[in-house]
Design an enzyme around this catalytic site. Sequence first.
Site, mmCIF file in Angstrom:
data_model
loop_
_atom_site.group_PDB
_atom_site.id
_atom_site.type_symbol
_atom_site.label_atom_id
_atom_site.label_comp_id
_atom_site.label_asym_id
_atom_site.label_seq_id
_atom_site.Cartn_x
_atom_site.Cartn_y
_atom_site.Cartn_z
ATOM 1 N N GLU A 67 108.851 54.047 26.531
ATOM 2 C CA GLU A 67 107.787 54.028 27.542
ATOM 3 C C GLU A 67 108.291 53.608 28.922
ATOM 4 O O GLU A 67 107.896 54.170 29.945
ATOM 5 C CB GLU A 67 106.634 53.123 27.098
ATOM 6 C CG GLU A 67 105.755 53.718 25.998
ATOM 7 C CD GLU A 67 106.346 53.566 24.612
ATOM 8 O OE1 GLU A 67 107.394 52.899 24.468
ATOM 9 O OE2 GLU A 67 105.764 54.120 23.659
ATOM 10 N N HIS A 136 95.859 48.858 20.045
ATOM 11 C CA HIS A 136 95.576 50.244 20.433
ATOM 12 C C HIS A 136 94.186 50.409 21.042
ATOM 13 O O HIS A 136 93.672 51.517 21.100
ATOM 14 C CB HIS A 136 95.664 51.179 19.219
ATOM 15 C CG HIS A 136 97.061 51.504 18.779
ATOM 16 N ND1 HIS A 136 97.904 50.588 18.239
ATOM 17 C CD2 HIS A 136 97.752 52.672 18.800
ATOM 18 C CE1 HIS A 136 99.055 51.159 17.922
ATOM 19 N NE2 HIS A 136 98.993 52.428 18.266
#
Lengths: 332, 336
Positions: A67, A136
């Site tokens: 990321e 999440h």
Amino acid sequence: MISTLTPPRTVTYREALREALFEEMEADDRVIVMGEDVGKYGGAYAVSKGLLERFGDRRVIDTPMSEALIVGAALGAAVVGGRPVAEIMYMDFVTLTMDALVNQAAKLHFMFGGQLSAPMVVRVQQGVGRGAGAQHSQSLEAWFAHVPGLKVVAPSTPADAKGLLKSSIRDDDPVLFIEHKGLYARKGTDPGREHTVPIGVADVKRPGVDVTVVAWSNMVHTALDAAELLADDGIDVEVIDLRTIAPLDMQTVLASCRRTGRLLVAHEACQTGGLGAEIIAQAAEHLHGLLHAPPRRIATPDVVLPANTTLERALVPDTDAIASAIRDLVRS
Amino acid sequence: MFAPNPTMAATETDTETLSRLYRELLRIRRAEEGILELLLKNKLSSTMCHVSIGQEAVAVGVCDALEPDDYITSTHRGHGHFLARGGAMSALMAELMGREAGACRGRGSSMHLVDASIGHLGSNAIVGGHIPIATGAALWTALRGEHRVVASFFGDGATSEGIFHESVNFAAVQRLPIVFVVENNQWAMSLPWAKSTAQQSIEVKAEGYGIAGVDVDGQDVLAVRTAARDAIGRARRGEGPTLLGLSTYRFLGHSRADPSSYRDKAEEEKWRLRDPVLLAHNLLMAHDFDEEWFEQVDRDIAAEIAAAIEIAENSPPASIGEVFSDIYATPLEGIR
């Protein structure tokens, strides 16, 4: 190809985003898409489906699970002429990219005396709705409102999603584009091909005279549902969709509050240090003596979100909770 | 792993190249000595200042091997990279003194230098923070078939950052035209290289990524230039990235606040004998360059630095007004 089809009258949030990507990639060959599983897989939430087949692997780039690299490399490509759209699968994973976003992309234009700029978009999605759990589901938009140099948007409708994504891609600054996992299937008016929405402008989604409710992203719809519920009771609610988180369009919010005399901010992010605090602080600074009741906020409590849809639903403000908060405001 | 050589490796290089490299080494040395003087006189706009004295051959050797269209990214210790790449002495001095004529209009100071016109994409105050930016620039260059190469300078300390791995790994997979220049000055602030990594060979590290890697004497400007040319050539031919390990030494402390008490004085003395400026000087002497030539170079450089400081002093200080308006490149149409 989607972009050459006759536009249907309604379109989903997901389709609207995809069309924005198709159209911008067709119009400008500097626009590239990069991230994890954005190619053949079509994106974890299927937004980039079809892009690889249409534009090839030089413009739709599957990256390793890196990321920090995705955002940092998007920035590097932007600095030398590209207009990358990077996808970070979940807002929670943005924690892994903080240096590139906060120290690098946000600072570069000013810090280097205006010599460089970062025309890049980082697409993320956040929020509850799938029991996706503590890592999440977070709504972290307030963090990025605290970083001068970033632009942050969080559209709630297909038309705004399309219009803001196109504006974000054309913008010369880094834009954090926040989608919501609960919105992808939501349908709305198809705004047509050449539709843009300016960054930094809030939208009155429902005009009303009794109370101003400020929301963004998925919470706009909860607020609109609450407003419908209260209409039967004779309470006329104005719902403002911020659309842009940073910089805030406080003029629209303050103007509405001056008319209604009452303010509620509703957000899915946890309460402490949330955007509601900033909006209410500014209202307090500018509207002293003009409000009929103390401004209120309703938010998810400061908890770790459980991976459990039942518990999730119990924690995040719903239509009834917002309606109840509005009733309290109007009565006081 | 590299072990210091008593003399410079390559002697077959033409004297024109050697004299050019020497001039640049000395130019950076004298500029940074001048900067330290300005710091002592309280003439700098910031207290942050990291000089690269002792490490000049890295900047000079690599930049000499680059083409004008290539890109570099640099570090908090980046005065040398800026000058070697072709940055103007006056832009450096004015930046450090907080003036409008500075590279960043007086907003960046020592740790943030930039000159887009010569492909300098910025020096960075986050260790390793620019490595993915360099990688992204290389990605764009490769996607567009531009045949440019990116050289990303960073220190030994940066190899311990996660982003180093992510960047090198991605560049390797995509075979990007980038040279990762590990400017190994042996000390990550106070941590020695041996405590930063159990595998001290850059060549071996590179193997793990499936790319080329070399360990080179970073005090020998000719050796640096030769290795850089090889790496840049590979990158330009589409043969992918190189990890270029250059062993060097920071002669002074990490910053002015650091007396380097953690270092062994004997180690410092040993490296002082491997002064890149001195080594190049000696090689030129062996090629019959006379005292008069060296004195002329000294005078030229002193004049350039004095003129640069004068330009800086005559430039207006950075203005506060644009601190607000220049946050964004695209002003907001929405903000009313």
